[in-house]
Design a protein around this motif. Sequence first.
Motif, PDB file in Angstrom:
ATOM      1  N   SER A 228       0.828  -1.200   0.000  1.00  0.00           N
ATOM      2  CA  SER A 228       0.000   0.000   0.000  1.00  0.00           C
ATOM      3  C   SER A 228       0.868   1.257   0.000  1.00  0.00           C
ATOM      4  CB  SER A 228      -0.929   0.009   1.218  1.00  0.00           C
ATOM      5  OG  SER A 228      -1.833  -1.055   1.150  1.00  0.00           O
ATOM      6  N   GLU A 229       1.951   1.233   0.788  1.00  0.00           N
ATOM      7  CA  GLU A 229       2.815   2.396   0.862  1.00  0.00           C
ATOM      8  C   GLU A 229       3.517   2.647  -0.467  1.00  0.00           C
ATOM      9  OE1 GLU A 229       2.745  -0.087   3.014  1.00  0.00           O
ATOM     10  OE2 GLU A 229       1.852   0.933   4.746  1.00  0.00           O
ATOM     11  N   GLN A 230       4.014   1.572  -1.091  1.00  0.00           N
ATOM     12  CA  GLN A 230       4.678   1.723  -2.381  1.00  0.00           C
ATOM     13  C   GLN A 230       3.708   2.201  -3.450  1.00  0.00           C
ATOM     14  OE1 GLN A 230       6.081  -2.340  -2.590  1.00  0.00           O
ATOM     15  NE2 GLN A 230       8.214  -1.732  -2.196  1.00  0.00           N
ATOM     16  N   THR A 231       2.505   1.632  -3.417  1.00  0.00           N
ATOM     17  CA  THR A 231       1.504   2.006  -4.400  1.00  0.00           C
ATOM     18  C   THR A 231       1.119   3.468  -4.241  1.00  0.00           C
ATOM     19  OG1 THR A 231       0.647  -0.225  -4.523  1.00  0.00           O
ATOM     20  CG2 THR A 231      -0.810   1.540  -5.240  1.00  0.00           C
ATOM     21  N   GLY A 232       0.853   3.862  -3.001  1.00  0.00           N
ATOM     22  CA  GLY A 232       0.466   5.252  -2.766  1.00  0.00           C
ATOM     23  C   GLY A 232       1.529   6.225  -3.220  1.00  0.00           C
ATOM     24  N   ALA A 233       2.787   5.892  -2.967  1.00  0.00           N
ATOM     25  CA  ALA A 233       3.890   6.765  -3.357  1.00  0.00           C
ATOM     26  C   ALA A 233       3.993   6.873  -4.873  1.00  0.00           C
ATOM     27  CB  ALA A 233       5.195   6.258  -2.766  1.00  0.00           C
ATOM     28  N   LEU A 234       3.805   5.730  -5.579  1.00  0.00           N
ATOM     29  CA  LEU A 234       3.925   5.758  -7.030  1.00  0.00           C
ATOM     30  C   LEU A 234       2.748   6.482  -7.674  1.00  0.00           C
ATOM     31  CD1 LEU A 234       5.679   5.008  -9.358  1.00  0.00           C
ATOM     32  CD2 LEU A 234       4.640   2.737  -9.411  1.00  0.00           C
ATOM     33  N   VAL A 235       1.553   6.288  -7.129  1.00  0.00           N
ATOM     34  CA  VAL A 235       0.401   7.017  -7.653  1.00  0.00           C
ATOM     35  C   VAL A 235       0.623   8.519  -7.499  1.00  0.00           C
ATOM     36  CG1 VAL A 235      -2.046   7.511  -7.296  1.00  0.00           C
ATOM     37  CG2 VAL A 235      -1.246   5.142  -7.313  1.00  0.00           C
ATOM     38  N   LYS A 236       1.134   8.919  -6.345  1.00  0.00           N
ATOM     39  CA  LYS A 236       1.400  10.342  -6.118  1.00  0.00           C
ATOM     40  C   LYS A 236       2.459  10.859  -7.083  1.00  0.00           C
ATOM     41  CE  LYS A 236       2.562  13.670  -2.486  1.00  0.00           C
ATOM     42  NZ  LYS A 236       1.389  14.509  -2.745  1.00  0.00           N
ATOM     43  N   LYS A 237       3.429   9.999  -7.400  1.00  0.00           N
ATOM     44  CA  LYS A 237       4.481  10.410  -8.324  1.00  0.00           C
ATOM     45  C   LYS A 237       3.933  10.586  -9.740  1.00  0.00           C
ATOM     46  CE  LYS A 237       9.082   9.134  -9.926  1.00  0.00           C
ATOM     47  NZ  LYS A 237      10.241   8.275  -9.687  1.00  0.00           N
ATOM     48  N   ILE A 238       3.064   9.677 -10.145  1.00  0.00           N
ATOM     49  CA  ILE A 238       2.500   9.745 -11.494  1.00  0.00           C
ATOM     50  C   ILE A 238       1.437  10.838 -11.584  1.00  0.00           C
ATOM     51  CG2 ILE A 238       1.317   8.423 -13.297  1.00  0.00           C
ATOM     52  CD1 ILE A 238       4.192   7.587 -12.687  1.00  0.00           C
ATOM     53  N   TYR A 239       0.816  11.162 -10.461  1.00  0.00           N
ATOM     54  CA  TYR A 239      -0.150  12.268 -10.393  1.00  0.00           C
ATOM     55  C   TYR A 239       0.387  13.302  -9.399  1.00  0.00           C
ATOM     56  CZ  TYR A 239      -3.477   9.475 -12.986  1.00  0.00           C
ATOM     57  OH  TYR A 239      -4.091   8.753 -13.971  1.00  0.00           O
ATOM     58  N   PRO A 240       1.450  13.995  -9.765  1.00  0.00           N
ATOM     59  CA  PRO A 240       2.094  14.897  -8.807  1.00  0.00           C
ATOM     60  C   PRO A 240       1.218  16.105  -8.492  1.00  0.00           C
ATOM     61  CG  PRO A 240       3.030  15.209 -10.990  1.00  0.00           C
ATOM     62  CD  PRO A 240       2.115  14.023 -11.088  1.00  0.00           C
ATOM     63  N   ASP A 241       1.503  16.726  -7.357  1.00  0.00           N
ATOM     64  CA  ASP A 241       0.829  17.963  -7.001  1.00  0.00           C
ATOM     65  C   ASP A 241       1.225  19.070  -7.967  1.00  0.00           C
ATOM     66  OD1 ASP A 241      -0.375  16.735  -4.835  1.00  0.00           O
ATOM     67  OD2 ASP A 241       1.225  17.316  -3.440  1.00  0.00           O
ATOM     68  N   TYR A 242       0.389  20.092  -8.028  1.00  0.00           N
ATOM     69  CA  TYR A 242       0.699  21.257  -8.866  1.00  0.00           C
ATOM     70  C   TYR A 242       2.023  21.868  -8.402  1.00  0.00           C
ATOM     71  CZ  TYR A 242       0.090  25.685 -11.341  1.00  0.00           C
ATOM     72  OH  TYR A 242       0.244  26.771 -12.168  1.00  0.00           O
ATOM     73  N   PRO A 243       2.921  22.221  -9.335  1.00  0.00           N
ATOM     74  CA  PRO A 243       4.229  22.775  -8.957  1.00  0.00           C
ATOM     75  C   PRO A 243       4.143  24.253  -8.563  1.00  0.00           C
ATOM     76  CG  PRO A 243       4.084  22.595 -11.337  1.00  0.00           C
ATOM     77  CD  PRO A 243       2.817  21.990 -10.798  1.00  0.00           C
ATOM     78  N   PHE A 244       3.585  24.513  -7.385  1.00  0.00           N
ATOM     79  CA  PHE A 244       3.370  25.891  -6.943  1.00  0.00           C
ATOM     80  C   PHE A 244       4.678  26.687  -6.874  1.00  0.00           C
ATOM     81  CE2 PHE A 244      -0.413  23.798  -5.107  1.00  0.00           C
ATOM     82  CZ  PHE A 244      -1.397  24.648  -5.598  1.00  0.00           C
TER      83      PHE A 244
END
Length: 879
Positions: A228-244
């Motif tokens: 779950s931790e690896q998956t969550g991290a990779l999903v966040k990487k592929i859908y990154p936050d807006y580069p404020f």
Amino acid sequence: MTTDIPTAVPARSLSARIGRIAFLVVAALVVVAVAAAFFVTWTIQRSFPQTSGEVTLKGLEKSVTVQRDDRGIPTITASTASDLLFAQGFVHAQDRFFEMDFRRHVTSGRVSEMFGASQVDTDKFLRTLGWRKTAEKEVEALDETTLGYYQAYADGVNAYLSSRSGAELSLEYAVLGMQNPGYEPEPWQPADSVAWLKAMAWDLRTNIEDETDRALLAGRLAAAGETSEQTGALVKKIYPDYPFDENPVIVPKITAVEPVTTDTTPASFTGGDAEVTDALRTVEWQEADSVIEAASLLLGGAGEGIGSNSWVVSGDLTESGKPLLANDPHLGAALPSVWYQMQLTCREVTEACPFDVGGFTFSGMPGVVIGHNAKMAWGFTNLTTDVADLYVEKIDGDSYWRDGKKQPLEIEEDVIKVAGGKDVPLTIRRTAHGPIISGLTDDFTAIADDPVVSAGDQPLVLEGAPEIPAGDTALSLRWTALDAGTTSSALFAMNLAEDFDGFRRAASLFDVPAQNLIYADLEGNIGYQAPGRLPIRGAGDGTLPQPGWDSTYDWKGYIPFDELPVSYNPPEGYIVTANNAIVSDDYKYFLSKDWDYGYRAARIAHLIERRAAAAPLTAQDMREIQMDDEMWIGKQLAAAMSDVPVDRKGPRAAVDLLRTWDAQNSPGSAAAAYANVLWSNLAHNVFVDREVPMPVSDQGRLFTVVGAMLEDENDPLWTNEKLGVDDMRSMLALSAEQAYDELAELQGEDVTAWRWGDLHALTLTHGTLGTSGIAPIEMLFNRGPYPVGGGASVVNATGWRLGESYATVTVPSMRMVIDLDDFDASTWNHLTGASGHAFNAHYTDQTDDWAKGAQKPWAFSKKAVAKATVDRLVLAPAG
């Protein structure tokens, strides 16, 4: 605005069905008929509109004049508001009635009545959404004056229909008559106009694809054995936050303004009042293969998202001392263009006849959508806030579970009429969230069969999860546009606004589709307002499907208008909107996680500042910025390739092109051709051609992901065992070789002869008959290809489908630059031409200028209009 025929989830599969209206059963007969009839000049020209002389019409109070310039663009002058809008309906019908007729069949889910059984599935989906019924509710709620405007417009359309039929209306009806000889257009109604706003809202909705995509990716990763931790991290990487920290927000600081006062009440929240229950617990991820298999249909392959640019510059930065306003909404390429240029003016502007406005209209809609009046100008871009959520429902017979209790489904029986076939019954089911859309398409059905939902801030696969009601699963849609709203009144309020307060009053009514609204006036003021019906969510944030059986996840209301972001005369002296984040994350309400990543906005702001530092800005500066072709990721790729070993002579010559490239995707550039093909191959190798496929649906997002990877050669995504590469240089070298081979096959081995414009060319395809599959018919209606520059996430945003084709599919649908110092010095252009009639001189007479970025003057004053007039038609009252 952003705005075509709806392209949606099943967006792309839905639009594909609409676009591929087939005549397969009668193909042979049609080919013979085309050879026999359609090349006869009188058949083609008999539907062309009368543009000079006089026409007598019932329903007019006084004479109306229609002056057209050398591009067929009309200025309508009338003595009363009802005559003015009557004439607008008449002129729209003259040039675009088939387009109008087709659109209203789409919005009401009645395409099968025109084109037969091939469109039944399309109609089931559209009828279930219920756009037409929502539009009828909105019409019922209109005030007397606004309803009168819509009725006058409808009367004008019908006045045109009363004098013509069949091929006299357009060439399309001659073709249609061979398959559906009994078809006759119905009279136009106000709800036909209002319903088109729902189609535009669907076309401009955001997040549904990303919401589903995240769940699909998460399920695949879990099935591949990721924690779950690896998956969550990779999903966040592929859908990154807006580069404020890198790209701008539209409103860095919200301006304190007076609350809006209006006589018209904005649409209120409609939602359930169910008892709130505890949030669901997090459980381990489980396989959801059937959902993954639906992704290709749902996403329709990798492609560039819809976007838009607009900006306004204060007179403090301009040569004239007055503001400049620029706008170019990005939409799917269409023939004819979704826009129709027009000016509406009262002979004497009074309270009874208040219009003096010009700009871009929608055929089928009264009033002006984007443009200016005598005192102010405005523009739109898509707000890209999240206004639609998917809910997984638990169904038991004719009931569904909600907060531990069964609730009855709302059930409606309907019938779809089919040209040349039998009626098809349709059962529509609704929950408190909205219509159930699973069972209508393979995409949504697969999602409902094996769903992943939000559980607070964690994903949850239902199988084996505790506290989930028993029963079948279904998927419903909660979407702001399915509630009756007030946008149909907002357009007229915007047309008549005289100052920033009036602009904001109009914006308060502009609920769906939600748009960034920019403003400038003759007094030198500039401004921005975020309008729209923007939901306040409960436990979830809409990034994944929500559990429908738990009201904790319901919407709780809409953000009050007076708390939405606003900017008035900001100290920077300019405001830029390009679908980027509106505000920073410290804003009190959640708006979205799926903004455009801001590369266009950053580039526009940079160019404004750089040019303003050198000399006061002019309208020509604005036009040149609109045509900027800089490819942000291309600059990074060129730098990264500088020390990548490439063995073969041909690929080395191709890589050498990048050493002196200015990063501009110019149509004649060989380096731009190679850079884009290199990017395509690299994205495919990193994200697609691997055991765990990644979604490749938004190039702007991938710019952010790959941009970060290029700064980190140890990023694990550079390793792809299937391709035999295990580091960044190997991945870049492989992609460079592949890109050369691909371009060499397409355009030859001489790298200096490559041309991005030819690779990225635009073919204008008629919205229905242009994809019939019958070559003679397609030749009648389609035009092109036209070489064009620009690209994905470029200011000159000519999008293409990554991994499918380099051909242009999304475009700046129009471009305008409004000069508040002199409206007659303003300029405009749009994709095709004023006419929807194939072979008319104005069918595609603006396309060459569009491709070059050339804009022509926008005559507004009576003197300028008179000078530009080449045709003058008088509409006279009968009797």
